[in-house]
Each structure stands twice: as structure tokens, then as C-alpha cells.
Design a protein around this motif. Structure first.
Motif, PDB file in Angstrom:
ATOM      1  N   GLY A  27       8.969  -5.630  12.287  1.00 22.85           N
ATOM      2  CA  GLY A  27       7.527  -5.348  12.238  1.00 22.85           C
ATOM      3  C   GLY A  27       6.508  -6.568  12.330  1.00 22.85           C
ATOM      4  O   GLY A  27       6.835  -7.632  11.862  1.00 22.85           O
ATOM      5  N   ARG A  28       5.242  -6.460  12.757  1.00 24.98           N
ATOM      6  CA  ARG A  28       4.380  -7.438  12.723  1.00 24.98           C
ATOM      7  C   ARG A  28       3.239  -7.415  11.762  1.00 24.98           C
ATOM      8  O   ARG A  28       2.327  -8.326  11.453  1.00 24.98           O
ATOM      9  N   ASP A  29       3.206  -6.313  10.915  1.00 21.48           N
ATOM     10  CA  ASP A  29       2.292  -6.254   9.778  1.00 21.48           C
ATOM     11  C   ASP A  29       3.029  -5.596   8.534  1.00 21.48           C
ATOM     12  O   ASP A  29       3.925  -5.059   8.824  1.00 21.48           O
ATOM     13  N   THR A  30       2.327  -5.544   7.431  1.00 22.24           N
ATOM     14  CA  THR A  30       2.759  -4.966   6.262  1.00 22.24           C
ATOM     15  C   THR A  30       3.394  -3.457   6.390  1.00 22.24           C
ATOM     16  O   THR A  30       4.303  -3.100   5.968  1.00 22.24           O
ATOM     17  N   VAL A  31       2.227  -2.690   6.866  1.00 19.54           N
ATOM     18  CA  VAL A  31       2.443  -1.076   6.994  1.00 19.54           C
ATOM     19  C   VAL A  31       3.706  -1.144   7.998  1.00 19.54           C
ATOM     20  O   VAL A  31       4.518  -0.298   7.740  1.00 19.54           O
ATOM     21  N   GLY A  32       3.646  -1.562   8.935  1.00 18.39           N
ATOM     22  CA  GLY A  32       4.838  -1.583   9.985  1.00 18.39           C
ATOM     23  C   GLY A  32       6.105  -1.715   9.495  1.00 18.39           C
ATOM     24  O   GLY A  32       7.065  -1.153   9.537  1.00 18.39           O
ATOM     25  N   GLN A  33       5.956  -3.006   8.692  1.00 18.08           N
ATOM     26  CA  GLN A  33       7.246  -3.263   7.995  1.00 18.08           C
ATOM     27  C   GLN A  33       7.870  -2.299   7.137  1.00 18.08           C
ATOM     28  O   GLN A  33       9.156  -2.007   6.884  1.00 18.08           O
ATOM     29  N   PRO A  49       0.871  -1.142  -0.007  1.00 23.49           N
ATOM     30  CA  PRO A  49       0.104  -0.143  -0.104  1.00 23.49           C
ATOM     31  C   PRO A  49       0.926   1.300   0.009  1.00 23.49           C
ATOM     32  O   PRO A  49       1.978   1.196   0.255  1.00 23.49           O
ATOM     33  N   ARG A  50       0.111   2.285  -0.622  1.00 20.62           N
ATOM     34  CA  ARG A  50       0.873   3.746  -0.037  1.00 20.62           C
ATOM     35  C   ARG A  50       0.926   4.196   1.491  1.00 20.62           C
ATOM     36  O   ARG A  50      -0.267   4.022   1.749  1.00 20.62           O
ATOM     37  N   ILE A  51       1.784   4.407   1.889  1.00 21.95           N
ATOM     38  CA  ILE A  51       1.797   4.874   3.302  1.00 21.95           C
ATOM     39  C   ILE A  51       2.553   6.263   3.537  1.00 21.95           C
ATOM     40  O   ILE A  51       3.171   6.602   2.553  1.00 21.95           O
ATOM     41  N   ALA A  52       2.299   6.845   4.661  1.00 23.98           N
ATOM     42  CA  ALA A  52       2.639   8.170   5.131  1.00 23.98           C
ATOM     43  C   ALA A  52       4.202   7.865   5.542  1.00 23.98           C
ATOM     44  O   ALA A  52       4.597   6.970   6.134  1.00 23.98           O
ATOM     45  N   ILE A  53       5.077   9.175   5.303  1.00 21.17           N
ATOM     46  CA  ILE A  53       6.396   8.935   5.859  1.00 21.17           C
ATOM     47  C   ILE A  53       6.512   9.288   7.339  1.00 21.17           C
ATOM     48  O   ILE A  53       5.975  10.617   7.377  1.00 21.17           O
ATOM     49  N   GLU A  54       6.694   8.570   8.324  1.00 24.91           N
ATOM     50  CA  GLU A  54       6.669   9.006   9.772  1.00 24.91           C
ATOM     51  C   GLU A  54       7.607   7.880  10.573  1.00 24.91           C
ATOM     52  O   GLU A  54       7.890   6.885   9.908  1.00 24.91           O
ATOM     53  N   PRO A  55       7.994   8.313  11.490  1.00 22.92           N
ATOM     54  CA  PRO A  55       8.815   7.243  12.340  1.00 22.92           C
ATOM     55  C   PRO A  55       8.254   6.340  12.798  1.00 22.92           C
ATOM     56  O   PRO A  55       6.987   6.617  13.268  1.00 22.92           O
ATOM     57  N   PRO A  56       8.561   5.093  12.958  1.00 19.88           N
ATOM     58  CA  PRO A  56       7.766   3.913  13.521  1.00 19.88           C
ATOM     59  C   PRO A  56       7.404   4.162  14.973  1.00 19.88           C
ATOM     60  O   PRO A  56       8.087   4.844  15.511  1.00 19.88           O
ATOM     61  N   PRO A  57       6.388   3.626  15.346  1.00 24.97           N
ATOM     62  CA  PRO A  57       5.788   3.957  16.862  1.00 24.97           C
ATOM     63  C   PRO A  57       6.841   3.471  17.827  1.00 24.97           C
ATOM     64  O   PRO A  57       6.682   3.540  18.954  1.00 24.97           O
ATOM     65  N   SER A  58       7.654   2.373  17.392  1.00 19.57           N
ATOM     66  CA  SER A  58       8.769   1.943  18.451  1.00 19.57           C
ATOM     67  C   SER A  58      10.058   1.840  17.914  1.00 19.57           C
ATOM     68  O   SER A  58      10.058   2.143  16.833  1.00 19.57           O
ATOM     69  N   GLN A  59      11.060   1.756  18.717  1.00 13.37           N
ATOM     70  CA  GLN A  59      12.461   1.243  18.081  1.00 13.37           C
ATOM     71  C   GLN A  59      12.694   0.054  17.357  1.00 13.37           C
ATOM     72  O   GLN A  59      13.793  -0.201  17.162  1.00 13.37           O
ATOM     73  N   SER A  60      11.777  -0.830  17.647  1.00 15.63           N
ATOM     74  CA  SER A  60      11.841  -2.153  17.038  1.00 15.63           C
ATOM     75  C   SER A  60      11.901  -2.054  15.539  1.00 15.63           C
ATOM     76  O   SER A  60      11.077  -1.454  14.717  1.00 15.63           O
ATOM     77  N   VAL A  61      12.795  -3.045  14.964  1.00 14.00           N
ATOM     78  CA  VAL A  61      12.978  -3.196  13.467  1.00 14.00           C
ATOM     79  C   VAL A  61      12.526  -4.650  13.102  1.00 14.00           C
ATOM     80  O   VAL A  61      12.699  -4.920  11.852  1.00 14.00           O
TER      81      VAL A  61
END
Length: 262
Positions: free
Chosen positions: A186-192, A172-184
Motif C-alpha cells: 500500500g502507498r497510504d495508511t488507509v490502503g495499507q 483511522p476507522r475504515i470500512a471493510i472492503e476489498p482493496p482496489p487492486s491485488q497489490s499488497v
């Protein structure tokens, strides 16, 4: 007052600069080489009025552009609506006033030379790396005397994200923003995608900065600028200072230092 115009690949930035060299207003509009002088004038006139200014307050115009096709209409804007022949950064009587110690000085983007001028005024007497986050992300080495000594160009983070979206049908098209945590992890496509784009770009910055600093071999101040610099401001180890108006400040400095200073 001076009207400083920074015509980039993505946006055109306008700034009102008072007699002391301070920016008192700033506006931006999407870059479109087809935009006419009349269209600029209608848009700018309304903004000036909203801030309590009028066209006659502007007594000089200076333009830096990396979009040659857009320059003519900006020059017409200055002549037709302000009664002023705009000064063009890098052309007499506003030559750079700094040494461009690269193989093809004429090919250097006007914004990068202007950034070097502003960076030298902010951090004289020390080597500087200017990172400009725009359509491309540029890394520029400015010497202790203000000379432009070279740099590198990487795809901007928006370009990287657009390429990923356009080339991968399932993403999908996503917004550019810092991830909600420092973990690298991800548990879903958008997060990854957020992790890959954001922390991948942090890695790019860290890697190029580390290599540049090692090659320079002396103390360096790192200055970040551009509309997307704030995205990475939380990583305080990356930059010594963030200057969103670096290019506009450089234009004001260039105008003040033009030949004769008149």
C-alpha cells in the motif's frame, strides 16, 4: 407459515418460511438483550404489513440463540403476539437429530449445529467444512453422515478491525472492503490497513482450510455463510458455494424434522 429466528451476537435474523420450506422474506435487527417483546412486535408488525402479511399468517415459531439473555423476550414475543409457544433449537421436541462428536456437546453454539443440519441437506454423502462469517469466524467439520466433528474459532474480521483501531491512536476507522487492486504494498495508511485486514484474513482462511482439508484427508465441500461471506466471494478458490441463509435454512429443516413432524 413458520417464523424462524436466528439470534446471533451481532444481529437477530427473522425469516418467514412457507409450507414447502422456502424462505420468502427475511429481516434483521441489531442484537440487544434488553430489547423487549413489545419492541420486537412493533418493528416486526410493520415489516409484515409492508410485505403483505399479517400476524395470523404465522402458525409456528422456532428460535436458535447464542445470546441466552435475549431468549426470554423472544419467547414472550411468540406467546404474546403470535399466541404460540416457540420451539427452541436443541431442546425437545426439536433435538438436533445429528451426532455432536465433540468433548462438550452442550457448549456448542446453536447456530453451528443448525448450520451442520443445513449443510448436510445441501451436500449429503461428503465431508463438509462450513465457514460462518459473523462476530467470530467459525470453521466446522461436518462428516459424510451429517455428524458435527469439531472445528475452530477465529476473531471475526470486524473484531480484528475494531481492535486495530482502538489500540492504535494514529490509525483511522475504515470500512471493510476489498482493496482496489491485488497489490499488497500500500502507498497510504488507509490502503495499507485495507490490505492488512483483507488479505490478512484471506490468508487466515486459506491457512485454516488447507490444514483442515489435510487433516480430513478426503474430498471436502466448503460452504460459506454469514453476513460477511460476500466479502470473500470473489476468491472462488476458497469456497464451493456461498449460502447466506444457511442458518435460517437449517432452522426450517430442524422444524420440519422435529419429533412427530407435527
Amino acid at each position: 407459515m413458520l417464523l424462524a429466528v436466528d439470534n446471533g451476537n451481532t444481529n437477530v435474523k427473522f425469516a418467514l418460511v412457507d409450507d414447502s420450506g422456502e424462505i420468502i422474506q427475511r429481516w434483521r435487527i441489531a442484537t440487544d438483550a434488553r430489547r423487549t417483546a413489545d419492541e420486537y412486535a412493533v418493528w416486526l408488525d410493520q415489516l409484515l404489513q409492508m410485505e403483505g402479511h399479517k400476524r395470523s399468517d404465522i402458525t409456528a415459531v422456532i428460535i436458535a440463540t447464542v445470546v441466552p439473555r435475549a431468549l426470554h423476550n423472544l419467547q414472550v414475543l411468540s406467546q404474546k403476539y403470535f399466541g404460540i409457544d416457540a420451539l427452541i433449537a436443541g431442546r425437545e421436541p426439536v433435538s438436533w437429530g445429528i451426532a455432536l462428536k465433540v468433548d462438550e456437546p452442550r457448549a456448542l453454539g446453536a447456530d453451528r449445529a443448525v448450520n451442520a443440519i443445513a449443510a448436510q441437506s445441501l451436500e449429503p454423502g461428503i465431508d463438509k467444512i462450513v465457514i460462518s462469517f459473523g462476530t467470530a469466524t467459525t470453521f466446522d467439520h461436518i462428516g459424510t453422515d451429517g455428524s458435527y466433528l469439531g472445528g475452530s474459532i477465529a476473531p471475526g474480521i470486524n473484531l480484528s478491525l475494531d481492535a486495530l483501531y482502538n489500540a492504535a491512536a494514529m490509525l483511522p476507522r475504515i470500512a471493510i472492503e476489498p482493496p482496489p487492486s491485488q497489490s499488497v504494498i500500500g502507498r497510504d495508511t488507509v490502503g495499507q490497513m485495507q490490505i492488512g485486514i483483507y488479505f490478512g484474513y484471506v490468508g487466515l482462511i486459506e491457512g485454516l482450510l488447507g490444514r483442515m482439508k489435510a487433516e480430513i484427508g478426503r474430498p471436502v465441500k466448503v460452504i460459506a455463510t454469514g453476513g460477511l461471506a460476500a466479502l470473500f466471494q470473489q476468491h472462488s478458490h476458497l469456497f464451493d458455494r456461498v449460502e447466506p441463509d444457511l442458518t435460517l435454512r437449517g432452522l426450517a429443516k430442524l422444524y420440519a424434522n422435529r419429533e412427530g413432524g407435527a
